[in-house]
Design a protein around this motif. Structure first.
Motif, PDB file in Angstrom:
ATOM      1  N   VAL A 131      48.323  38.931  30.907  1.00  0.00           N
ATOM      2  CA  VAL A 131      49.291  40.522  30.247  1.00  0.00           C
ATOM      3  C   VAL A 131      47.581  41.034  29.916  1.00  0.00           C
ATOM      4  CG1 VAL A 131      51.228  39.761  28.702  1.00  0.00           C
ATOM      5  CG2 VAL A 131      48.410  38.690  28.069  1.00  0.00           C
ATOM      6  N   GLY A 132      46.540  41.040  30.552  1.00  0.00           N
ATOM      7  CA  GLY A 132      45.745  41.797  30.845  1.00  0.00           C
ATOM      8  C   GLY A 132      44.184  40.520  31.606  1.00  0.00           C
ATOM      9  N   TYR A 133      43.570  41.597  31.627  1.00  0.00           N
ATOM     10  CA  TYR A 133      42.433  40.864  32.761  1.00  0.00           C
ATOM     11  C   TYR A 133      41.195  42.325  32.529  1.00  0.00           C
ATOM     12  CZ  TYR A 133      44.170  44.115  36.038  1.00  0.00           C
ATOM     13  OH  TYR A 133      44.424  45.499  36.613  1.00  0.00           O
ATOM     14  N   GLY A 134      39.741  41.442  32.492  1.00  0.00           N
ATOM     15  CA  GLY A 134      38.752  42.364  32.544  1.00  0.00           C
ATOM     16  C   GLY A 134      37.443  41.772  33.890  1.00  0.00           C
ATOM     17  N   GLY A 135      36.820  42.797  33.883  1.00  0.00           N
ATOM     18  CA  GLY A 135      35.524  41.602  34.925  1.00  0.00           C
ATOM     19  C   GLY A 135      34.136  42.595  34.267  1.00  0.00           C
ATOM     20  N   LEU A 136      33.300  42.332  35.098  1.00  0.00           N
ATOM     21  CA  LEU A 136      31.822  42.608  34.591  1.00  0.00           C
ATOM     22  C   LEU A 136      30.995  42.514  35.518  1.00  0.00           C
ATOM     23  CD1 LEU A 136      30.116  43.934  30.874  1.00  0.00           C
ATOM     24  CD2 LEU A 136      29.765  41.095  32.496  1.00  0.00           C
ATOM     25  N   ALA A 137      30.169  42.791  35.379  1.00  0.00           N
ATOM     26  CA  ALA A 137      29.064  42.551  36.814  1.00  0.00           C
ATOM     27  C   ALA A 137      28.225  43.006  36.547  1.00  0.00           C
ATOM     28  CB  ALA A 137      29.026  43.335  37.886  1.00  0.00           C
ATOM     29  N   ALA A 138      26.734  41.931  36.227  1.00  0.00           N
ATOM     30  CA  ALA A 138      25.306  41.924  36.052  1.00  0.00           C
ATOM     31  C   ALA A 138      24.936  42.616  36.889  1.00  0.00           C
ATOM     32  CB  ALA A 138      25.138  40.904  35.075  1.00  0.00           C
ATOM     33  N   ALA A 139      23.386  42.898  36.861  1.00  0.00           N
ATOM     34  CA  ALA A 139      22.751  43.458  37.355  1.00  0.00           C
ATOM     35  C   ALA A 139      21.772  43.737  37.180  1.00  0.00           C
ATOM     36  CB  ALA A 139      23.134  44.736  38.971  1.00  0.00           C
ATOM     37  N   VAL A 156      31.299  47.103  33.332  1.00  0.00           N
ATOM     38  CA  VAL A 156      32.700  47.015  33.257  1.00  0.00           C
ATOM     39  C   VAL A 156      32.918  47.595  34.082  1.00  0.00           C
ATOM     40  CG1 VAL A 156      34.553  47.400  32.225  1.00  0.00           C
ATOM     41  CG2 VAL A 156      32.171  46.948  30.315  1.00  0.00           C
ATOM     42  N   GLN A 157      33.789  46.590  35.019  1.00  0.00           N
ATOM     43  CA  GLN A 157      34.015  47.089  36.336  1.00  0.00           C
ATOM     44  C   GLN A 157      35.569  48.003  36.212  1.00  0.00           C
ATOM     45  OE1 GLN A 157      32.924  46.628  39.380  1.00  0.00           O
ATOM     46  NE2 GLN A 157      30.644  46.320  37.914  1.00  0.00           N
ATOM     47  N   THR A 158      36.717  46.301  35.357  1.00  0.00           N
ATOM     48  CA  THR A 158      37.818  46.786  34.730  1.00  0.00           C
ATOM     49  C   THR A 158      38.025  46.105  33.823  1.00  0.00           C
ATOM     50  OG1 THR A 158      40.568  46.953  35.923  1.00  0.00           O
ATOM     51  CG2 THR A 158      38.688  44.897  35.995  1.00  0.00           C
ATOM     52  N   ILE A 159      39.051  46.582  33.054  1.00  0.00           N
ATOM     53  CA  ILE A 159      40.416  46.297  32.267  1.00  0.00           C
ATOM     54  C   ILE A 159      41.766  46.825  32.377  1.00  0.00           C
ATOM     55  CG2 ILE A 159      40.503  46.320  29.826  1.00  0.00           C
ATOM     56  CD1 ILE A 159      37.606  46.309  29.064  1.00  0.00           C
ATOM     57  N   ALA A 160      42.100  45.832  31.779  1.00  0.00           N
ATOM     58  CA  ALA A 160      43.523  46.136  32.031  1.00  0.00           C
ATOM     59  C   ALA A 160      44.517  45.761  31.109  1.00  0.00           C
ATOM     60  CB  ALA A 160      43.929  45.723  33.640  1.00  0.00           C
ATOM     61  N   VAL A 161      45.167  46.114  30.599  1.00  0.00           N
ATOM     62  CA  VAL A 161      46.554  45.444  29.815  1.00  0.00           C
ATOM     63  C   VAL A 161      47.239  45.369  30.027  1.00  0.00           C
ATOM     64  CG1 VAL A 161      46.783  45.660  27.721  1.00  0.00           C
ATOM     65  CG2 VAL A 161      45.042  45.545  27.956  1.00  0.00           C
ATOM     66  N   ALA A 162      49.101  44.921  30.491  1.00  0.00           N
ATOM     67  CA  ALA A 162      50.510  45.205  30.654  1.00  0.00           C
ATOM     68  C   ALA A 162      50.571  45.829  29.687  1.00  0.00           C
ATOM     69  CB  ALA A 162      50.912  44.179  30.573  1.00  0.00           C
ATOM     70  N   ARG A 163      52.191  47.232  30.056  1.00  0.00           N
ATOM     71  CA  ARG A 163      52.521  48.322  29.080  1.00  0.00           C
ATOM     72  C   ARG A 163      52.889  47.269  28.019  1.00  0.00           C
ATOM     73  NH1 ARG A 163      52.142  52.927  32.586  1.00  0.00           N
ATOM     74  NH2 ARG A 163      52.007  52.277  34.909  1.00  0.00           N
ATOM     75  N   ASP A 164      53.619  46.685  28.436  1.00  0.00           N
ATOM     76  CA  ASP A 164      54.362  45.913  26.707  1.00  0.00           C
ATOM     77  C   ASP A 164      53.570  45.201  25.617  1.00  0.00           C
ATOM     78  OD1 ASP A 164      54.159  43.674  28.361  1.00  0.00           O
ATOM     79  OD2 ASP A 164      55.526  42.644  27.902  1.00  0.00           O
ATOM     80  N   HIS A 165      52.195  44.867  26.587  1.00  0.00           N
ATOM     81  CA  HIS A 165      50.852  44.580  25.223  1.00  0.00           C
ATOM     82  C   HIS A 165      49.358  45.404  24.836  1.00  0.00           C
ATOM     83  CE1 HIS A 165      52.867  41.137  25.888  1.00  0.00           C
ATOM     84  NE2 HIS A 165      51.697  40.141  25.499  1.00  0.00           N
ATOM     85  N   GLY A 200      48.659  48.513  22.859  1.00  0.00           N
ATOM     86  CA  GLY A 200      48.426  48.800  21.544  1.00  0.00           C
ATOM     87  C   GLY A 200      48.423  47.921  20.839  1.00  0.00           C
ATOM     88  N   THR A 201      47.850  46.519  21.415  1.00  0.00           N
ATOM     89  CA  THR A 201      48.158  45.613  20.018  1.00  0.00           C
ATOM     90  C   THR A 201      46.356  45.336  19.750  1.00  0.00           C
ATOM     91  OG1 THR A 201      48.270  44.116  22.279  1.00  0.00           O
ATOM     92  CG2 THR A 201      50.317  44.965  21.454  1.00  0.00           C
ATOM     93  N   GLY A 202      45.384  45.164  20.517  1.00  0.00           N
ATOM     94  CA  GLY A 202      43.987  45.199  20.434  1.00  0.00           C
ATOM     95  C   GLY A 202      43.876  44.411  21.394  1.00  0.00           C
ATOM     96  N   LEU A 203      44.954  43.907  21.947  1.00  0.00           N
ATOM     97  CA  LEU A 203      44.122  43.261  23.960  1.00  0.00           C
ATOM     98  C   LEU A 203      43.056  43.819  24.546  1.00  0.00           C
ATOM     99  CD1 LEU A 203      44.681  40.063  24.865  1.00  0.00           C
ATOM    100  CD2 LEU A 203      46.143  41.700  26.431  1.00  0.00           C
ATOM    101  N   GLY A 204      43.516  45.344  24.429  1.00  0.00           N
ATOM    102  CA  GLY A 204      41.877  45.773  25.254  1.00  0.00           C
ATOM    103  C   GLY A 204      40.923  45.619  24.761  1.00  0.00           C
ATOM    104  N   ALA A 205      40.712  45.622  22.334  1.00  0.00           N
ATOM    105  CA  ALA A 205      39.421  45.496  22.541  1.00  0.00           C
ATOM    106  C   ALA A 205      38.829  44.262  22.228  1.00  0.00           C
ATOM    107  CB  ALA A 205      39.916  45.646  20.886  1.00  0.00           C
ATOM    108  N   ARG A 206      39.828  43.659  22.282  1.00  0.00           N
ATOM    109  CA  ARG A 206      39.460  41.534  22.130  1.00  0.00           C
ATOM    110  C   ARG A 206      38.892  41.598  23.840  1.00  0.00           C
ATOM    111  NH1 ARG A 206      43.275  36.704  22.403  1.00  0.00           N
ATOM    112  NH2 ARG A 206      41.512  35.038  21.819  1.00  0.00           N
ATOM    113  N   ALA A 230      28.191  46.293  16.903  1.00  0.00           N
ATOM    114  CA  ALA A 230      28.349  44.392  17.409  1.00  0.00           C
ATOM    115  C   ALA A 230      29.743  45.024  17.349  1.00  0.00           C
ATOM    116  CB  ALA A 230      28.732  44.262  15.797  1.00  0.00           C
ATOM    117  N   ALA A 231      30.110  43.742  18.534  1.00  0.00           N
ATOM    118  CA  ALA A 231      31.639  43.197  19.356  1.00  0.00           C
ATOM    119  C   ALA A 231      31.721  42.750  18.431  1.00  0.00           C
ATOM    120  CB  ALA A 231      30.848  42.835  20.471  1.00  0.00           C
ATOM    121  N   GLY A 232      33.519  42.844  18.374  1.00  0.00           N
ATOM    122  CA  GLY A 232      33.901  41.814  17.878  1.00  0.00           C
ATOM    123  C   GLY A 232      35.532  42.419  17.611  1.00  0.00           C
ATOM    124  N   SER A 233      36.022  41.761  17.695  1.00  0.00           N
ATOM    125  CA  SER A 233      37.674  42.510  17.392  1.00  0.00           C
ATOM    126  C   SER A 233      38.157  40.907  16.551  1.00  0.00           C
ATOM    127  CB  SER A 233      38.663  42.707  18.881  1.00  0.00           C
ATOM    128  OG  SER A 233      38.650  42.215  19.127  1.00  0.00           O
TER     129      SER A 233
END
Length: 166
Positions: free
Chosen positions: A54-62, A68-77, A79-85, A153-156
């Motif tokens: 229902v979601g995915y994300g990617g990060l590249a380091a150099a 942050v290469q990509t973050i995506a959350v399924a439409r039905d998820h 507004g739930t906080g998943l993108g923040a997580r 601070a990163a957290g959710s």
């Protein structure tokens, strides 16, 4: 994210980003750099209780900068906080890669995503004209400086019934 996650991730990618979806080859290329002692990538998937991605994300380091290469959350998820997580997990990965600076590009018309990034302390630093093709949509470039002196601070809170896996 593992190779067997690519097909369901591609389905979600095509649904959410029909004009500029990543290809199978792009995901394979990123995953090739996500394992082992010399890895420079971190890719995550979020699964619902029934095992659906229902979601995915990617990060590249150099060097000392992560992107942050990509973050995506399924439409039905959304507004739930998943993108923040997902973003919080990617920021933890940036810390593990010893990258105090994190960059990203966001479509200028994606106000919801911009607000998420701003909540985490990202600030606009410029534009990339016509970055998203074929729609010729500009990208807003944002930057976050993390670390003990940044005040960031990163957290959710966890999203109930959703598990994030690398």
């Amino acid at each position: 994210m593992r190779w067997w996650d690519i097909d369901p991730v591609l389905e979600l990618e095509r649904d959410l980003f029909p004009e500029d979806a990543w290809s199978r080859g792009m995901f394979w290329s990123e995953l090739a750099h996500a394992r082992g002692p010399e890895s420079t990538r971190c890719y995550l998937v979020a699964e619902s209780a029934d095992g659906r991605i229902v979601g995915y994300g990617g990060l590249a380091a150099a060097g000392d900068v992560a992107d942050v290469q990509t973050i995506a959350v399924a439409r039905d998820h959304q507004g739930t906080g998943l993108g923040a997580r997902l973003l919080a997990e990617l920021l933890r990965a940036a810390t593990a890669f010893e990258c105090p600076d994190v960059m990203l590009e966001c479509r200028v018309d994606n106000v919801r995503a911009q607000k998420l990034y701003e909540r985490f302390g990202f600030v606009p630093v410029g534009f990339r004209r016509g970055y998203y093709q074929p729609g010729n949509v500009d990208a807003l470039v944002m930057r976050l400086t993390t670390g003990p002196d940044s005040g960031t601070a990163a957290g959710s809170d966890p999203v109930q019934g959703t598990e994030i896996n690398d």
